[in-house]
Design an enzyme around this catalytic site. Sequence first.
Site, PDB file in Angstrom:
ATOM      1  N   SER A  81      30.155  56.965  45.226  1.00  0.00           N
ATOM      2  CA  SER A  81      30.415  58.277  45.820  1.00  0.00           C
ATOM      3  C   SER A  81      31.021  59.221  44.787  1.00  0.00           C
ATOM      4  CB  SER A  81      31.287  58.136  47.060  1.00  0.00           C
ATOM      5  OG  SER A  81      31.299  59.332  47.808  1.00  0.00           O
ATOM      6  N   SER A  82      32.139  59.862  45.117  1.00  0.00           N
ATOM      7  CA  SER A  82      32.676  60.916  44.255  1.00  0.00           C
ATOM      8  C   SER A  82      33.071  60.425  42.872  1.00  0.00           C
ATOM      9  CB  SER A  82      33.898  61.568  44.920  1.00  0.00           C
ATOM     10  OG  SER A  82      34.995  60.680  44.948  1.00  0.00           O
ATOM     11  N   ALA A 115      32.655  64.615  50.469  1.00  0.00           N
ATOM     12  CA  ALA A 115      31.777  63.464  50.276  1.00  0.00           C
ATOM     13  C   ALA A 115      31.604  63.166  48.783  1.00  0.00           C
ATOM     14  CB  ALA A 115      30.448  63.686  50.983  1.00  0.00           C
ATOM     15  N   CYS A 116      30.370  62.961  48.344  1.00  0.00           N
ATOM     16  CA  CYS A 116      30.126  62.544  46.964  1.00  0.00           C
ATOM     17  C   CYS A 116      30.461  63.614  45.932  1.00  0.00           C
ATOM     18  CB  CYS A 116      28.674  62.108  46.799  1.00  0.00           C
ATOM     19  SG  CYS A 116      28.269  60.583  47.689  1.00  0.00           S
ATOM     20  N   SER A 117      30.677  64.832  46.371  1.00  0.00           N
ATOM     21  CA  SER A 117      31.044  65.913  45.444  1.00  0.00           C
ATOM     22  C   SER A 117      32.555  66.109  45.337  1.00  0.00           C
ATOM     23  CB  SER A 117      30.391  67.231  45.890  1.00  0.00           C
ATOM     24  OG  SER A 117      28.991  67.134  45.886  1.00  0.00           O
TER      25      SER A 117
END
Length: 374
Positions: free
Chosen positions: A333-334, A155-157
């Site tokens: 996001s990422s 996900a965002c990481s």
Amino acid sequence: MYQAAITGTGVFTPQQTITNAELVEAFNAYADLYNAENAEAIEAGTLEAKAHSSEEFIVKASGIEQRYVMDKSGVLDPNVMHPLLRQRTDEEPSLMAEMAIDAAQKALAAAGKSAEDVDAVICAASNLERAYPAVAIEIQELLGVKGFAFDMNVACSSATFGIQAAADMIRSGSIRSALVVNPEICSAHLEWRDRDCHFIFGDVATATLLERAEDVDGPCFEVISTRCATEYSNNIRNNNGFLRRSRPDGLSDRRDMQFMQNGRKVFKEVLPMVAEHIGGHMADNGLESDDLKRIWLHQANKSMNDFIGRKVLGREPEPGEQPNILQDYANTSSAGSIIAFAKNSDDLEDGETGLICSFGAGYSVGSVIVKKRG
């Protein structure tokens, strides 16, 4: 063991933008249509009317003023409310790969390198355009990179997890260099008909080139340390997937098939996790808050970033210490922390230290401590 270094970054920015004013006008028109179509149920109290959004609400809730998107026509059509993207043939480059190629070529140019200098490609993003073949392998082919490639999703990481994976391979000696690309078409998994989140996301692609520091002659950012952590939570979720058609009601217009979050719980639970993660990472590397020249955080929400900045530094961040780009890009996001790094790192001087951090669904958090060399 070898030392990994970031030698180049690149950002692909879509040509189209949606301002808060445009977004609010479209959403309110949709809300009016919905309320008119469901007037009887709303009057009977069996259905809740949709409230209007506002520019003031969006800025106060997020700090976002606009966002870049691959298509605004569908998003701003009250009868559509999602991007309209052309179906491509299997022989054409996918949209996600096309975005990533642009960012990757910019990262290579910034480092003064070519595809021949790359050993691996990692496509790390919150949503992949397809299950297989891997988008990363398509990007590898289009760039002309030898070696190998693979997709990953945290996900965002995803970007910081991808950087750790690339840095670990470089440290071990299995590769000399890697491109970590983050193509994010967030507009396609955002529910634009939900007032609580319709303003959050934008589209972008970023790329980061990592190499052995021993191979680098010019300026670079040595990767001093990386750290990742995850903790399971349902508070940020998207239930879309390949099993959708196999389940009852699986093909209907279900809200849970798009981005969903319990914002208050996320704020309450993620922020302490991120602050503790960064603090522990710094302490284990002998760093005090005054040792950090800059913090490049995930660009989800201005209030979240301000909170983390105060926790990490023990004071209000000075202008430029914790740069925000979400007012222009929204949450990508990422890619968000990499945009912040790419646009706000050239001024660091030799020996100065900074920290890249991303966090999100999972929950997940990844941090990268870097030191400017040259």
